[in-house]
Design a protein around this motif. Structure first.
Motif, PDB file in Angstrom:
ATOM      1  N   ASP A   1       0.955  -1.045   0.179  1.00 37.09           N
ATOM      2  CA  ASP A   1       0.010  -0.106  -0.037  1.00 37.09           C
ATOM      3  C   ASP A   1       0.588   1.225   0.079  1.00 37.09           C
ATOM      4  O   ASP A   1       0.366   2.309   0.103  1.00 37.09           O
ATOM      5  CB  ASP A   1      -0.981   0.071   1.197  1.00 37.09           C
ATOM      6  CG  ASP A   1      -2.025  -0.913   0.990  1.00 37.09           C
ATOM      7  OD1 ASP A   1      -2.283  -1.300  -0.011  1.00 37.09           O
ATOM      8  OD2 ASP A   1      -2.566  -1.574   2.075  1.00 37.09           O
ATOM      9  N   GLU A   2       2.197   1.092   0.079  1.00 33.70           N
ATOM     10  CA  GLU A   2       3.019   2.218  -0.076  1.00 33.70           C
ATOM     11  C   GLU A   2       3.779   2.208  -1.554  1.00 33.70           C
ATOM     12  O   GLU A   2       4.265   1.513  -1.820  1.00 33.70           O
ATOM     13  CB  GLU A   2       4.198   2.251   0.991  1.00 33.70           C
ATOM     14  CG  GLU A   2       4.919   3.450   1.252  1.00 33.70           C
ATOM     15  CD  GLU A   2       5.998   3.287   2.424  1.00 33.70           C
ATOM     16  OE1 GLU A   2       6.264   4.429   2.868  1.00 33.70           O
ATOM     17  OE2 GLU A   2       6.371   2.227   2.716  1.00 33.70           O
ATOM     18  N   ASN A   3       3.241   3.579  -2.270  1.00 40.92           N
ATOM     19  CA  ASN A   3       3.642   3.369  -3.755  1.00 40.92           C
ATOM     20  C   ASN A   3       3.924   4.964  -3.888  1.00 40.92           C
ATOM     21  O   ASN A   3       3.524   5.986  -3.232  1.00 40.92           O
ATOM     22  CB  ASN A   3       3.009   2.707  -4.384  1.00 40.92           C
ATOM     23  CG  ASN A   3       1.374   3.038  -4.271  1.00 40.92           C
ATOM     24  OD1 ASN A   3       1.065   4.419  -4.232  1.00 40.92           O
ATOM     25  ND2 ASN A   3       0.418   2.046  -3.967  1.00 40.92           N
ATOM     26  N   LEU A   4       4.239   5.200  -5.105  1.00 42.86           N
ATOM     27  CA  LEU A   4       4.546   6.397  -5.629  1.00 42.86           C
ATOM     28  C   LEU A   4       4.296   6.561  -6.945  1.00 42.86           C
ATOM     29  O   LEU A   4       4.639   5.507  -7.812  1.00 42.86           O
ATOM     30  CB  LEU A   4       6.136   6.775  -5.522  1.00 42.86           C
ATOM     31  CG  LEU A   4       6.557   8.138  -6.094  1.00 42.86           C
ATOM     32  CD1 LEU A   4       7.840   8.692  -5.484  1.00 42.86           C
ATOM     33  CD2 LEU A   4       7.058   7.976  -7.769  1.00 42.86           C
ATOM     34  N   ALA A   5       3.528   7.468  -7.689  1.00 40.06           N
ATOM     35  CA  ALA A   5       3.144   7.520  -9.222  1.00 40.06           C
ATOM     36  C   ALA A   5       3.138   8.698  -9.442  1.00 40.06           C
ATOM     37  O   ALA A   5       3.265   9.894  -8.702  1.00 40.06           O
ATOM     38  CB  ALA A   5       1.836   7.288  -9.414  1.00 40.06           C
ATOM     39  N   VAL A   6       3.494   9.240 -10.862  1.00 36.18           N
ATOM     40  CA  VAL A   6       3.498  10.492 -11.633  1.00 36.18           C
ATOM     41  C   VAL A   6       2.518  10.518 -12.526  1.00 36.18           C
ATOM     42  O   VAL A   6       2.707   9.658 -13.506  1.00 36.18           O
ATOM     43  CB  VAL A   6       4.984  10.746 -12.062  1.00 36.18           C
ATOM     44  CG1 VAL A   6       5.044  12.219 -12.797  1.00 36.18           C
ATOM     45  CG2 VAL A   6       5.971  10.902 -10.943  1.00 36.18           C
ATOM     46  N   ASP A   7       1.711  11.397 -12.564  1.00 38.52           N
ATOM     47  CA  ASP A   7       0.694  11.647 -13.755  1.00 38.52           C
ATOM     48  C   ASP A   7       0.977  12.985 -14.396  1.00 38.52           C
ATOM     49  O   ASP A   7       1.592  13.950 -13.506  1.00 38.52           O
ATOM     50  CB  ASP A   7      -0.893  11.590 -13.143  1.00 38.52           C
ATOM     51  CG  ASP A   7      -1.095  10.335 -12.428  1.00 38.52           C
ATOM     52  OD1 ASP A   7      -0.669   9.144 -13.084  1.00 38.52           O
ATOM     53  OD2 ASP A   7      -1.897  10.034 -11.709  1.00 38.52           O
ATOM     54  N   LEU A   8       0.715  13.060 -15.528  1.00 45.86           N
ATOM     55  CA  LEU A   8       0.664  14.411 -16.137  1.00 45.86           C
ATOM     56  C   LEU A   8      -0.513  14.695 -17.300  1.00 45.86           C
ATOM     57  O   LEU A   8      -0.891  13.662 -17.791  1.00 45.86           O
ATOM     58  CB  LEU A   8       2.002  14.480 -16.759  1.00 45.86           C
ATOM     59  CG  LEU A   8       2.684  13.292 -17.926  1.00 45.86           C
ATOM     60  CD1 LEU A   8       3.584  14.273 -18.999  1.00 45.86           C
ATOM     61  CD2 LEU A   8       3.123  12.560 -17.128  1.00 45.86           C
TER      62      LEU A   8
ATOM     63  N   TYR B   1       1.803  18.498 -13.711  1.00 41.74           N
ATOM     64  CA  TYR B   1       2.569  17.295 -13.317  1.00 41.74           C
ATOM     65  C   TYR B   1       1.969  17.004 -12.002  1.00 41.74           C
ATOM     66  O   TYR B   1       1.895  18.275 -11.099  1.00 41.74           O
ATOM     67  CB  TYR B   1       3.913  17.488 -13.482  1.00 41.74           C
ATOM     68  CG  TYR B   1       4.538  17.500 -14.890  1.00 41.74           C
ATOM     69  CD1 TYR B   1       5.040  16.292 -15.388  1.00 41.74           C
ATOM     70  CD2 TYR B   1       4.512  18.682 -15.587  1.00 41.74           C
ATOM     71  CE1 TYR B   1       5.923  16.529 -16.727  1.00 41.74           C
ATOM     72  CE2 TYR B   1       5.014  18.729 -16.858  1.00 41.74           C
ATOM     73  CZ  TYR B   1       5.774  17.847 -17.274  1.00 41.74           C
ATOM     74  OH  TYR B   1       6.325  17.902 -18.432  1.00 41.74           O
ATOM     75  N   ALA B   2       1.971  15.920 -11.723  1.00 42.06           N
ATOM     76  CA  ALA B   2       1.363  15.343 -10.277  1.00 42.06           C
ATOM     77  C   ALA B   2       2.221  14.243  -9.672  1.00 42.06           C
ATOM     78  O   ALA B   2       2.355  13.119 -10.383  1.00 42.06           O
ATOM     79  CB  ALA B   2      -0.150  15.133 -10.030  1.00 42.06           C
ATOM     80  N   LEU B   3       3.046  14.498  -8.652  1.00 42.96           N
ATOM     81  CA  LEU B   3       3.729  13.469  -7.965  1.00 42.96           C
ATOM     82  C   LEU B   3       2.791  12.845  -6.649  1.00 42.96           C
ATOM     83  O   LEU B   3       2.321  13.633  -5.932  1.00 42.96           O
ATOM     84  CB  LEU B   3       4.978  13.916  -7.130  1.00 42.96           C
ATOM     85  CG  LEU B   3       5.852  12.809  -6.412  1.00 42.96           C
ATOM     86  CD1 LEU B   3       6.360  11.598  -7.260  1.00 42.96           C
ATOM     87  CD2 LEU B   3       7.043  13.680  -5.602  1.00 42.96           C
ATOM     88  N   ARG B   4       2.607  11.664  -6.642  1.00 44.52           N
ATOM     89  CA  ARG B   4       1.454  11.144  -5.884  1.00 44.52           C
ATOM     90  C   ARG B   4       2.407  10.035  -5.035  1.00 44.52           C
ATOM     91  O   ARG B   4       2.454   9.121  -5.635  1.00 44.52           O
ATOM     92  CB  ARG B   4       0.238  10.837  -6.453  1.00 44.52           C
ATOM     93  CG  ARG B   4      -0.452  11.673  -7.449  1.00 44.52           C
ATOM     94  CD  ARG B   4      -1.816  11.675  -7.753  1.00 44.52           C
ATOM     95  NE  ARG B   4      -2.026  10.225  -8.370  1.00 44.52           N
ATOM     96  CZ  ARG B   4      -3.517   9.777  -8.637  1.00 44.52           C
ATOM     97  NH1 ARG B   4      -4.344  10.709  -8.244  1.00 44.52           N
ATOM     98  NH2 ARG B   4      -3.487   8.641  -8.982  1.00 44.52           N
ATOM     99  N   LEU B   5       1.970  10.392  -3.709  1.00 37.98           N
ATOM    100  CA  LEU B   5       2.614   9.281  -2.683  1.00 37.98           C
ATOM    101  C   LEU B   5       1.352   8.771  -1.876  1.00 37.98           C
ATOM    102  O   LEU B   5       0.649   9.521  -1.360  1.00 37.98           O
ATOM    103  CB  LEU B   5       3.616  10.052  -1.808  1.00 37.98           C
ATOM    104  CG  LEU B   5       4.987   9.909  -2.362  1.00 37.98           C
ATOM    105  CD1 LEU B   5       5.989  11.069  -1.416  1.00 37.98           C
ATOM    106  CD2 LEU B   5       5.739   8.660  -2.280  1.00 37.98           C
ATOM    107  N   GLN B   6       1.403   7.362  -1.819  1.00 32.53           N
ATOM    108  CA  GLN B   6       0.427   6.843  -0.876  1.00 32.53           C
ATOM    109  C   GLN B   6       1.106   6.021  -0.055  1.00 32.53           C
ATOM    110  O   GLN B   6       1.788   5.054  -0.148  1.00 32.53           O
ATOM    111  CB  GLN B   6      -0.475   5.760  -1.816  1.00 32.53           C
ATOM    112  CG  GLN B   6      -1.496   5.013  -0.893  1.00 32.53           C
ATOM    113  CD  GLN B   6      -2.340   3.973  -1.686  1.00 32.53           C
ATOM    114  OE1 GLN B   6      -3.188   4.548  -2.373  1.00 32.53           O
ATOM    115  NE2 GLN B   6      -1.961   2.645  -1.899  1.00 32.53           N
ATOM    116  N   THR B   7       0.652   6.064   1.300  1.00 32.08           N
ATOM    117  CA  THR B   7       1.342   5.287   2.254  1.00 32.08           C
ATOM    118  C   THR B   7       0.226   5.158   3.594  1.00 32.08           C
ATOM    119  O   THR B   7      -0.745   6.161   3.879  1.00 32.08           O
ATOM    120  CB  THR B   7       2.371   5.935   2.919  1.00 32.08           C
ATOM    121  OG1 THR B   7       3.023   5.004   3.938  1.00 32.08           O
ATOM    122  CG2 THR B   7       2.141   7.186   3.485  1.00 32.08           C
TER     123      THR B   7
END
Length: 300
Positions: free
Chosen positions: A157-164, A268-274
Motif C-alpha cells: 500500500d506504499e507507492n509512488l506515481a507520476v501523472d501528467l 505534473y502530479a507526484l502522488r505518494l500513498q502510504t
C-alpha cells in the motif's frame, strides 16, 4: 666374630634402595582415585568457565580463574567449600542482568542508535520532463496506469506515481492556474475519492484535507503540496436484513501526499500513498521524496 660384626656394620651404613614398584597405597586405589577426582573437578570447573563467558558474567570469570588456581594448590579435599564461598548470590546476579538490560535500552534510545534515513535514488525522465528521488529499495511496476510507478516491495500500500496532463488538451502556464493551494487541495481530494469509488454494498469512503502549502524550489518554479487522509469503511455482512447485523468497520486508513507543478504547458502530479501508521515512521523520508520533485523544460 670380628668379621661378622664388620659385615653387619657395613650393611647398616649402606644407602637405602628405591624400589620401582608402587607402594601399597597405589595398589589399593587410594592415590589413583584421588587423582581421578581431582581431574574430574578441574574438568567441571573448566566447563563452568566456558558456559559463563557472557557479558554479564565476565567479571565473575576472572575471579573464578583465580579461585581455581588456589583450589588446585590446596588439593581437591576442600574444593567444594571453596566453590561455595565463591558462589554469587542470586540477588546479585539478577541485579547484574537487570542493569545490563537497562543499559541496552538507554543505548538504543541514544542518538547514536537512532534509525538512519533510507538512501534515495534519482529517477529522471528527460522525454516527459520531470525528475524525483525515491527510496532505493522500491521497485518499478509496469502497466500501473501512471506515467511511472514505484512501490515498496514489502508494504504494497506504499507507492509512488507520476501523472501528467495531455499536452494536446491542456495549456497550463503556472500551477497558480489551479487557484490558491486550498482550492487545488479540494480538487485533489475530489479526484482521489472519485478514483476510489466502489460498487460494493456497504462501502463508504471518507476523506479530508490535512494541509496545503506552496514553495519555490531551487529551480525557480512554484509547486503546490497537498496532504489528504482517506479512510475506507465496509460492512462485514452487507446483505444482512437487520441493521444490527451489518457491523461497519474500517478497512484501511491512508495518507496521500501530492506535489503539483507546471511545465511544458502540462500539469505534473507526484502522488505518494502510504498507510497512516507507516507514515508516522517514514515521514522524514517521504517528505524528502516530495521536496525532490522537479519539472523540466523539454527540448522541442
Amino acid at each position: 666374630m670380628a668379621r661378622l660384626v664388620m659385615m653387619q656394620q657395613h650393611q647398616q651404613h649402606s644407602p637405602p634402595s628405591f624400589s620401582p614398584l608402587p607402594s601399597l597405597s597405589d595398589f589399593n586405589g587410594t592415590r589413583l582415585q584421588t587423582q581421578l577426582q581431582y581431574r574430574r573437578k578441574v574438568s567441571q570447573l573448566k566447563e563452568a568457565l566456558h558456559v559463563a563467558a557472557s557479558n554479564v558474567k565476565k567479571t565473575l570469570t576472572v575471579s573464578l580463574t583465580e579461585q581455581m588456581s588456589g583450589a588446585s594448590n590446596k588439593g581437591s579435599a576442600d574444593f567444594s567449600s571453596k566453590t561455595k564461598d565463591f558462589a554469587v548470590p542470586r540477588r546479585n546476579a539478577m541485579a547484574l542482568i537487570l542493569s545490563g538490560c537497562i543499559f541496552s535500552q538507554v543505548s538504543l534510545q541514544s542518538p547514536a542508535f537512532a534509525q538512519q534515513t533510507v538512501a534515495l535514488r534519482e529517477y529522471i525522465d528527460s522525454f516527459d520532463g520531470y525528475s524525483f528521488k525515491y527510496p532505493k529499495n522500491w521497485i518499478q511496476v509496469k502497466g500501473a496506469g501512471a506515467d511511472i510507478f514505484f512501490r515498496d516491495p514489502y508494504i504494497l500500500d506504499e507507492n509512488l506515481a507520476v501523472d501528467l496532463s495531455s499536452p494536446s488538451s491542456s495549456n497550463y502556464k503556472s500551477v497558480e492556474d489551479l487557484g490558491p493551494p486550498e482550492v487545488a487541495a479540494k480538487q485533489v481530494l475530489r479526484q482521489y475519492l472519485t478514483e476510489f469509488m466502489s460498487t460494493r454494498l456497504g462501502v463508504k469512503r471518507e476523506g479530508k484535507v490535512l494541509s496545503t502549502s506552496s514553495r519555490v524550489a531551487d529551480d525557480g518554479k512554484l509547486y503546490y503540496q497537498v496532504e489528504v487522509n482517506i479512510k475506507s469503511y465496509a460492512s462485514n455482512n452487507e446483505l444482512a436484513v437487520m441493521p444490527k447485523d451489518r457491523v461497519v468497520s474500517m478497512e484501511w486508513n491512508r495518507r496521500y501526499l501530492t506535489v503539483l507543478g507546471v511545465e511544458n504547458n502540462q500539469l505534473y502530479a507526484l502522488r505518494l500513498q502510504t498507510p497512516e501508521n507507516v507514515f508516522v515512521e517514514e515521514e522524514s523520508d517521504l517528505r524528502r521524496v516530495m521536496e525532490s520533485f522537479r519539472v523540466n523544460k523539454v527540448a522541442a
